[in-house]
Design a protein around this motif. Structure first.
Motif, PDB file in Angstrom:
ATOM      1  N   THR A  41      -6.714  -4.866 -13.980  1.00  0.00           N
ATOM      2  CA  THR A  41      -6.530  -3.546 -13.575  1.00  0.00           C
ATOM      3  C   THR A  41      -6.110  -2.322 -13.721  1.00  0.00           C
ATOM      4  O   THR A  41      -4.603  -3.225 -14.725  1.00  0.00           O
ATOM      5  CB  THR A  41      -6.509  -3.979 -12.429  1.00  0.00           C
ATOM      6  N   GLU A  49       0.972  -1.449  -0.222  1.00  0.00           N
ATOM      7  CA  GLU A  49       0.034  -0.028  -0.089  1.00  0.00           C
ATOM      8  C   GLU A  49       0.715   0.995   0.487  1.00  0.00           C
ATOM      9  O   GLU A  49       1.885   0.947   0.932  1.00  0.00           O
ATOM     10  CB  GLU A  49      -0.900   0.011   1.014  1.00  0.00           C
ATOM     11  N   HIS A  96     -10.997  -0.862 -15.363  1.00  0.00           N
ATOM     12  CA  HIS A  96     -11.269  -1.532 -14.602  1.00  0.00           C
ATOM     13  C   HIS A  96     -10.410  -1.338 -13.157  1.00  0.00           C
ATOM     14  O   HIS A  96      -8.918  -0.508 -13.541  1.00  0.00           O
ATOM     15  CB  HIS A  96     -10.234  -3.130 -14.614  1.00  0.00           C
ATOM     16  N   ASP A 154      -6.397  -6.519  -9.777  1.00  0.00           N
ATOM     17  CA  ASP A 154      -5.585  -8.118 -10.405  1.00  0.00           C
ATOM     18  C   ASP A 154      -5.086  -7.423 -11.645  1.00  0.00           C
ATOM     19  O   ASP A 154      -5.042  -6.764 -12.352  1.00  0.00           O
ATOM     20  CB  ASP A 154      -7.503  -8.225 -10.787  1.00  0.00           C
ATOM     21  N   LEU A 178      -5.815   2.829 -10.854  1.00  0.00           N
ATOM     22  CA  LEU A 178      -5.996   3.048  -9.158  1.00  0.00           C
ATOM     23  C   LEU A 178      -6.655   3.859  -8.405  1.00  0.00           C
ATOM     24  O   LEU A 178      -6.383   5.346  -8.907  1.00  0.00           O
ATOM     25  CB  LEU A 178      -4.825   2.605  -8.288  1.00  0.00           C
ATOM     26  N   ALA A 203      -9.473  -0.503  -9.599  1.00  0.00           N
ATOM     27  CA  ALA A 203      -9.184  -1.005  -7.833  1.00  0.00           C
ATOM     28  C   ALA A 203      -9.248   0.514  -7.057  1.00  0.00           C
ATOM     29  O   ALA A 203      -8.728   1.150  -6.775  1.00  0.00           O
ATOM     30  CB  ALA A 203      -7.732  -1.381  -7.857  1.00  0.00           C
ATOM     31  N   THR A 204     -10.182   0.153  -6.066  1.00  0.00           N
ATOM     32  CA  THR A 204     -10.329   0.920  -5.091  1.00  0.00           C
ATOM     33  C   THR A 204      -9.236   0.912  -4.016  1.00  0.00           C
ATOM     34  O   THR A 204      -8.707   1.873  -4.029  1.00  0.00           O
ATOM     35  CB  THR A 204     -11.399   0.434  -4.300  1.00  0.00           C
ATOM     36  N   ARG A 205      -8.219  -0.168  -3.806  1.00  0.00           N
ATOM     37  CA  ARG A 205      -7.768   0.250  -2.940  1.00  0.00           C
ATOM     38  C   ARG A 205      -6.513  -0.817  -3.542  1.00  0.00           C
ATOM     39  O   ARG A 205      -6.476  -1.968  -4.637  1.00  0.00           O
ATOM     40  CB  ARG A 205      -7.359  -0.893  -1.859  1.00  0.00           C
ATOM     41  N   GLU A 206      -5.161  -0.956  -3.130  1.00  0.00           N
ATOM     42  CA  GLU A 206      -3.865  -1.529  -3.785  1.00  0.00           C
ATOM     43  C   GLU A 206      -4.518  -3.452  -3.686  1.00  0.00           C
ATOM     44  O   GLU A 206      -4.539  -4.117  -4.369  1.00  0.00           O
ATOM     45  CB  GLU A 206      -2.838  -1.272  -2.873  1.00  0.00           C
ATOM     46  N   SER A 207      -4.898  -3.557  -2.445  1.00  0.00           N
ATOM     47  CA  SER A 207      -4.986  -4.573  -2.189  1.00  0.00           C
ATOM     48  C   SER A 207      -6.237  -5.213  -3.305  1.00  0.00           C
ATOM     49  O   SER A 207      -6.419  -6.610  -4.096  1.00  0.00           O
ATOM     50  CB  SER A 207      -5.306  -4.950  -1.092  1.00  0.00           C
ATOM     51  N   ASP A 208      -6.958  -4.889  -4.036  1.00  0.00           N
ATOM     52  CA  ASP A 208      -8.218  -5.117  -4.811  1.00  0.00           C
ATOM     53  C   ASP A 208      -7.262  -5.392  -6.925  1.00  0.00           C
ATOM     54  O   ASP A 208      -8.011  -5.493  -7.373  1.00  0.00           O
ATOM     55  CB  ASP A 208      -9.303  -4.407  -5.458  1.00  0.00           C
TER      56      ASP A 208
END
Lengths: 1133, 331
Positions: A656, A22, A643, A652, A659, A645-650
């Motif tokens: 993706t 993150e 695509h 793909d 971000l 992603a809301t957070r770094e962990s999301d």
């Protein structure tokens, strides 16, 4: 086995699946963004574009004015400028001004519009530079405003608050905002269902015309419908009129698959049945359907109907598709696509567009609205010049006709001022009539002003009861705040921008078109229908116009995005494909919503921790992120092709593309004040958004210099203990509106039911909730046409005692109340007098001073005020302007309204002495007691967390953060509490202040940020025994301001009827209202006057009857209409 | 489970404070002077000019509470009640300025003054203290170059309570010493000013009680807590012992050389009850508080030392009882 497979799969992608770290302090990008873009940057950008670019374009588009009387005469505009703000001091002398001066002196903050012109005077060609043609109201903090690029210190010297967002206008001393207007986008095909039939609609908009073209299904056939036509035109005829005469060609343009052929069959047939085969036949058919023009001009008479039809087809139908030399090919392709869309939508209902989808919406800002208005006024200005020239040139005169002398700047200036100050946008040319476009900037609190600047108004009618446009659209994500909308009729129609939303301004199309051609877009004019509709080919649109076709659309999109990230084209150009329609859309028009995202490539965000470090050290700015292609703007349509992603962990790694910078930016300014909003039931956040605007506090650093009609200030405002990032970004912590109250959640006494609050007397004594209410009184000393003028006299003295009369007690010798004095009800603030006659000229030598009429400005109100200051100045009409600022200090009392930041409002139910308040082990008495019944049904968990975090923050000596989707964790907060010897859950032992014994329950207590709302009993309390009555009906007046009676309404009446309390009813409805003794003649049953019946000419049978005066009035009114109501009298005992 | 001693107590359970089942509060107890005199004790733990902690043992909560309430609201003190504003050109509003001045604690022994009669228009030397505050902000003539600090640029840009001057009335100058009259703290910021701003105020302080306005309260706060009592029901050793220790304030639980936890000094506990968070040790303690052991904490605002305030409260209670008895006797 399956397990094993999974494992190997995992192994192979291990490198990619590694969790992405993150980014720390990623949120720092947000303030950096706001530094460049700001919260009201949309308004300012749009206005800047208007005064620097668009105004020149408008003047250029209307550059020449000719005159019928003299063919040699012309005026040509060479250039136009908007200057810097100034005031006209008369005799063509101007003086630079500041916004605050305009506010105080009721002036308009505006700048001159000047043009360079070339015109004919006599026989000479004259060039005149800097000719004034009007005045432009200036938006504060726009490029021409004196406040731009000033330091805080310089702003302070101009009496301006550095945190004031700007973006509004000052018209006659009033701050006016042009709200953002939402509307369907122009020049786009929209397929929708109207009364069960599918239609494709295009609203074309060019500088000259605004028209709407439809392709609809009628009796299984496709027809073209347009306002300029009396009847629908079969589609095949329309094609033939455009020169696509062969049926095969038509079909090739629309599509040659079986279903299309089948569906088009009847249309082609119809055309044949009507025996229309050539373009001329088709145009003749068109001409027969033309609306008859009411006014025939010399120009139009000479043309044949066919020419007229051709003209209409070229310029009015699908006006935005340009036609050169009557070559209709592109327009025909456009029409074919419209038909194609309808056919597609018939078989596949998902092809119907959603009109509520935000990609189909455009937001209109101050700049574009003003541009419309200016263009209209400029055209009128030119028309007026022309008519003056027409009138004067034929007359022989000594001096040659000089058009400059007839240029009146008032027309454009007053037109713009009137539009902004009334909010009525009426442009006859476009049949545009809009009301409520502008609003007075609400200065109740800083947040209310800021909230107003982000407001988006929908064109949709507020009274219609449909849910579609009102409901939250998924495409609003990140662009519009999901919480901030009013309740009631405006619900869902009035919206607010989210924190990072940017609204695009137009950028020019030509370079983009050229780039597209370089990237492999082929011109459609060179291709036949078969090639255009080839399945491998994508059609490319630029701002709704056909640009060409591309065989490698993926490459095109990739190239464009690369160009954008490299900064070769504007960052706000968007490109996205639509696979169902096999099209690629490129947009560069203004009014699109967009917001920045971090670019992700190969599963890794391009923004690295090192970049954030550079940002923190100030080496890197937001613009650098854009320039380096690390961050880019996506508009709603392109968002849908990405695509995110809301957070770094999301992230793909395969799909993706972007971000999110920070999730809390999906909320707006007002919702951003709520701590832990993600823990609240959503309507509560909405309620807070409405209430935050009513909270009093500080409205700006210059609040003491302002003289507003109404201003509420808190004496000791505090920064909330639990902050959010948004609070810091919006500077709410510097201009707060509320105080941190120590709240005990418990029941006390019973005066706390229904959300009532219990306040601690000692807290109030020490200054909690104290507020200042400022009101202003204003008058002008007018000068009248007959050389008389208003005057102010010093205080009057009692004839007997020689003392100043009570009403004039506070007046200074100049007749204006002195600062610092206390004013009571009905005392005079300004002892103004008016001359008796203001119109007829007064004969010279006649003493003027005789009967001047007293028109004093008096103070009204049951509670006295103090005079804060007096301002004597002059306004734009050169009349004296006197403003008096009155002040009241108010201490919280029972009935005053308070609210926390979680939509939990309540009124003070009881004020309790400190010794009666419960206290805890540490001797802390709460400032406020709140009933726990407020929690279960409201589900405002955020408030309970705010309390915990606030309490922990007190012990640690720091602010906790309750930022949406983040903020301090409850666990950490509770651990902090435990560390300082408090209960982990925030519940403490309290002792009753009354008995001294410990309370049986543990009490949840801690600081919660409470706002004092503007609703105070002092402004609302009202009672009346006797008082004024309405003249006509003799019933008590209505309303508090008129000291009115309290109405016993219909439902209350029903109760009394049901109960049978007839005498009470009689008393309430007649005796206590408008009882009247009427004389009635028992003989004829009519009203008698003074015990004498005029009809019977006797007083023998006249008796007195008590009745409501309204009843008597009704009888008389009926009699006046030749209806005679008669009463039959009987003795009742 | 060890037997608890016979002291009256409330049990601090996990979710509520519970009296013993047969305990209906001490209000029902028959009051016996002899017994009271025998049990009643006062232990002063800490005392300085501003703060005092003492234990009041063996009294009913109504007694303790009465003293607390009296100290908060009925023990008189002096405070600025009226402000005559001759000139105020600062940005602070007259009412707000007056309110701020009222809240400044004054060191003047209220016992030496009388209440001002309600109908009095002018104060006398026996019931009134008068002060003046006359400050004018101006540019600092000898300002150092390149400095932008307000303290260098201006003179008197901050008005502090130390600038309030006492104006003795009548014989006051000889009765009271200069050092005994005036604000308790000299560094209370009253207002900030800029050149051209001026304050010219005449302040009138009178004697009053906290019931009337919080500014007359002689204490910042006066409150009490019950003495905590912790009883271990079983032997707690090792890791559990340290866990137990961490659940209480420092110094409450000790661990002996064999690793056993023992109650060292329950008095220091803040009664946070965090021990209930751990299922493994929550059964090992009984938390309770002694109902007739009040640990008083009195924070004086500065006019009178806290012990005097307490004595004043006792005197007021005595006078109240006396007047009640007098009234009853006249019946």
């Amino acid at each position: 086995m399956g397990e094993l497979n999974k494992n190997t799969e995992w192994e192979s992608t291990k490198g990619l699946r590694e969790p992405i770290k993150e980014l720390e302090d990623k949120w720092k990008l947000v303030p950096s963004f706001l530094q460049v873009k700001g919260l009201v940057k949309q308004h300012i950008d749009s206005f800047n574009y208007f005064i620097n670019v668009e105004i020149k374009k408008i003047v250029q588009a209307n550059e020449k004015v000719f005159c019928d009387a003299d063919p040699l005469f012309y005026i040509k505009y060479l250039n136009a400028y908007v200057g810097t703000p100034d005031l006209e001091e008369g005799f063509n002398v101007t003086k630079p001004t500041t916004p605050h001066e305009c506010r105080l002196r009721d002036m308009t903050y505006s700048a001159p519009i000047t043009v360079d012109i070339e015109y004919i005077r006599g026989n000479q060609r004259v060039i005149k530079n800097k000719q004034l043609i009007g005045r432009m109201p200036l938006m504060l903090r726009s490029s021409n405003c004196v406040l731009t690029n000033k330091s805080d210190f310089e702003l302070a010297q101009l009496n301006e608050c550095p945190h004031d967002p700007g973006g509004y206008f000052i018209i006659r001393g009033q701050e006016k905002v042009i709200l953002i207007q939402e509307q369907l986008s122009r020049n786009r095909m929209i397929v929708d269902e109207f009364k069960g039939a599918i239609q494709c609609q295009v609203t074309s908009s060019t500088h000259e015309k605004k028209t709407r073209t439809n392709v609809i299904v009628k009796n299984g056939k496709y027809v073209l419908r347009h306002n300029a036509l009396t009847d629908d035109i079969p589609i095949a005829i329309a094609f033939k009129a455009m020169g696509i005469c062969s049926d095969q060609e038509i079909m090739q343009l629309i599509g040659t698959d079986d279903t299309t052929m089948k569906k088009m069959g009847p249309c082609i047939m119809e055309c044949h049945n009507l025996k229309i085969f050539t373009q001329n036949q088709a145009l003749a058919y068109f001409a027969s359907k033309l609306k008859v023009k009411r006014f025939q001009t010399a120009n139009s008479k000479s043309r044949s109907p066919i020419d007229e039809a051709r003209d209409l087809l070229a310029t009015t139908i699908l006006a935005h598709v340009a036609v050169e030399n009557y070559n209709f090919y592109v327009k025909a392709i456009y029409l074919a696509i419209m038909v194609r869309r309808v056919i597609d939508a018939e078989s596949n209902r998902t092809a119907i567009d959603d009109p509520d989808y935000y990609g189909n919406k455009r937001l209109e800002l101050a700049g574009s609205l003003l541009a419309l208005m200016f263009e209209d006024l400029f055209k009128r200005f030119n028309w007026e010049l022309k008519s003056i020239a027409d009138k004067i040139i034929p007359k022989v005169k000594a001096a040659p006709f000089d058009v400059v002398k007839h240029m009146r700047p008032d027309l454009i200036a007053n037109g713009l001022f009137a539009a902004i100050s009334s909010g009525n946008w009426t442009i006859k040319r476009f049949k545009m009539e809009r009301h409520g476009v502008t609003q007075v900037l609400s200065r109740l609190s800083y947040i209310s002003a800021l909230g107003m600047m982000t407001r988006v108004n929908s064109q949709f009618e507020k009274t219609r009861k449909v849910s579609g446009p009102r409901s939250l659209q998924p495409s609003q994500w990140g662009m519009l705040c999901p919480s901030d909308t009013p309740e009631g009729e405006g619900c869902g129609l009035v919206k607010n921008l989210a924190l990072m939303t940017h609204i695009t301004t137009e950028c020019s199309e030509e370079p983009i078109a050229r780039l597209a051609c370089n990237a492999g877009v082929e011109d459609v004019r060179l291709l036949g229908g078969e090639e255009i509709n080839h399945p491998a080919v994508y059609m490319v649109f630029l701002n709704g116009n056909i640009l060409g076709v591309s065989r490698q659309y993926k490459r095109l999109i990739r190239v464009f995005r690369m160009f954008r990230r490299r900064g070769l084209i504007s960052a706000f150009v968007s490109i996205y494909p639509n696979h169902n329609q096999r099209t690629v859309y490129i947009c560069s028009d203004g009014g699109r919503l967009c917001r920045p995202y971090i670019v992700v490539e190969n599963g890794h965000p391009l923004v690295q921790q090192s970049h954030i470090h550079e940002l923190k050290r100030g080496i890197r700015k937001f613009q650098d992120f854009l320039n380096d292609g690390l961050i880019e703007y996506l508009d709603v349509n392109e968002e849908n092709d990405s695509h995110i992603a809301t957070r770094e962990s999301d992230i793909d790694p395969y799909v993706t593309t972007h971000l999110e910078i920070e999730p809390f930016t999906v909320l707006g300014v007002c919702a951003g004040l709520v701590p832990y909003p993600h823990h609240n039931q959503s309507p509560r956040n909405t309620y807070q958004c409405a209430m935050g605007k009513q909270a009093m506090g500080t409205i700006g650093y210059n609040q003491k210099n302002r003289i507003d009609t109404l201003m509420y200030n808190l004496v000791y405002p505090q920064c909330p203990m639990v902050k959010t990032r948004t609070i810091e970004l919006t500077n709410f912590d510097k201009l707060p509106a509320g105080q941190n109250a120590t709240v005990a959640v418990m029941s006390y006494s019973g005066y706390d039911i229904e959300d009532a609050l219990i306040l601690n007397r000692a807290s109030i004594d020490r200054g909690y909730g104290r507020c200042l209410v400022y009101k202003s009184a204003k008058t002008t000393m007018k000068r009248y046409s007959n050389q008389t003028s208003d005057r102010i006299l010093g205080p009057s003295r009692d004839a007997n005692t020689g003392k100043v009369i009570r009403a004039h007690d506070i007046l200074d010798t100049d007749g204006i109340a002195a600062p610092g004095e206390m004013v009571e009800n009905r005392q005079v603030l300004i002892n103004k007098q008016m001359p008796p006659a203001t119109l007829n000229p007064v004969a010279q030598g006649q003493p003027q001073s005789v009967d001047y009429k007293d028109v004093p400005i008096t103070y009204k109100g049951p509670v006295e005020s103090y005079i804060e200051k007096v301002m004597v100045s002059s306004n734009s009409e050169d009349a004296f302007l006197i403003k008096i600022l009155l002040r009241q200090t108010r201490i919280p009392e029972i009935g005053d309204k308070f609210s926390s930041r979680h939509g939990q409002k309540g009124v003070t139910g009881l004020i309790v002495q400190q010794e009666d308040m419960p206290f805890n082990d540490r001797g802390i008495c709460p400032d406020m007691i709140m009933n726990p019944h407020g929690f279960p049904s409201r589900m405002t968990v955020g408030k309970t967390i705010e309390l915990l975090a606030g309490k922990a923050g007190l012990m640690e000596g720091k602010f906790h953060y309750g930022t949406a989707f983040g903020g301090s964790k409850v666990k950490d907060v509770c651990n902090e509490l435990e560390k300082h010897g408090y209960n982990y859950h925030g519940k403490d032992i309290f002792y009753s202040g009354l008995t001294g014994e410990p309370l049986e329950a543990y009490i949840y207590s801690g600081p919660v940020y409470y706002q004092k709302l503007k609703h105070m009993v002092q402004d609302k309390m009202h009672a009346r025994a006797r008082g004024p009555r309405a003249v006509l009906t003799r019933q008590p007046t209505e309303g508090r301001s008129r000291d009115g009676g309290l109405r016993l309404g219909e439902m209350e009446r029903d109760c009394l009827i049901g109960y049978g309390a007839s005498m009470l009813l009689m008393e309430r409805l007649m005796l206590a209202s408008d009882a009247f003794s009427a004389d009635i003649c028992g003989e004829c049953g009519r009203l008698a006057s003074r015990a004498w019946c005029h009809a019977c000419r006797s007083s023998a049978a006249v008796s007195t009857v008590e009745m409501p005066y309204a009843c008597k009035l009704l009888f008389q009114e009926l009699a006046s209409m030749n209806i005679v109501p008669k009463l039959t009298l009987k003795r009742y005992c | 489970m060890p037997k608890l001693d016979q002291k009256p107590r409330v049990m601090l359970e996990e979710f509520r404070v519970k009296n013993a089942p047969d305990d209906y509060g001490m209000a029902d107890e028959k009051w016996n002077f002899k017994k009271f005199a025998k049990n009643m004790r006062i232990v002063i733990v800490r005392l300085d000019n501003f703060e005092m902690e003492f234990d009041l043992i063996g009294v009913q909560p109504a007694f303790a509470n009465a003293f607390r309430r009296l100290m908060l609201s009925e023990v008189p003190s002096m405070a600025i009640e009226k402000v005559m504003i001759k000139n105020n050109t600062s940005i602070i509003q007259d009412e707000v300025l007056a309110h701020r001045l009222g809240l400044i604690p004054l060191k003047a022994d209220p016992r030496l003054f009388e209440y001002r009669p309600e109908d009095a228009t002018v104060g006398t030397e026996f019931d009134t203290l008068e002060f003046s505050l006359k400050v004018k902000c101006s540019n600092n003539k000898s300002q150092p170059k390149d400095s932008f600090r307000p303290e260098d640029l201006y003179e008197n840009h901050s008005v502090y309570s130390s600038q309030i001057k006492w104006c003795p009335l009548g014989n006051q100058a000889s009765v009271h010493k200069e050092a005994d009259v005036g604000p308790v703290h000299g560094d209370i910021l009253i207002s900030k000013m800029r050149p051209g701003h001026e304050l010219d105020l005449h302040l009138v302080a009178v004697k009053g009680i906290g019931k009337d306005h919080a500014k007359f309260s002689p204490v910042a706060t006066a409150s009490y807590r019950l003495l905590p009592d912790i009883t271990l029901t079983r032997e707690v050793t090792g890791g559990e012992a340290t866990l137990l220790q961490s659940c209480f304030s420092p110094g409450v639980i000790g661990i002996d050389s064999e690793g056993r936890a023992f109650v060292q000094e329950a008095r220091y506990d803040t009664c946070s009850r965090n021990v209930y968070r751990y299922d493994e040790i929550k059964d090992s303690v009984i938390l309770s508080r002694i109902r007739d052991h009040f640990i008083f904490n009195v924070e004086s605002v500065g006019a009178m030392p806290p012990n005097i305030i307490f004595i004043q409260a006792v005197k007021i209670l005595r006078d109240k009882c006396k007047s009640l008895l007098d009234e009853l006797n006249t019946l």
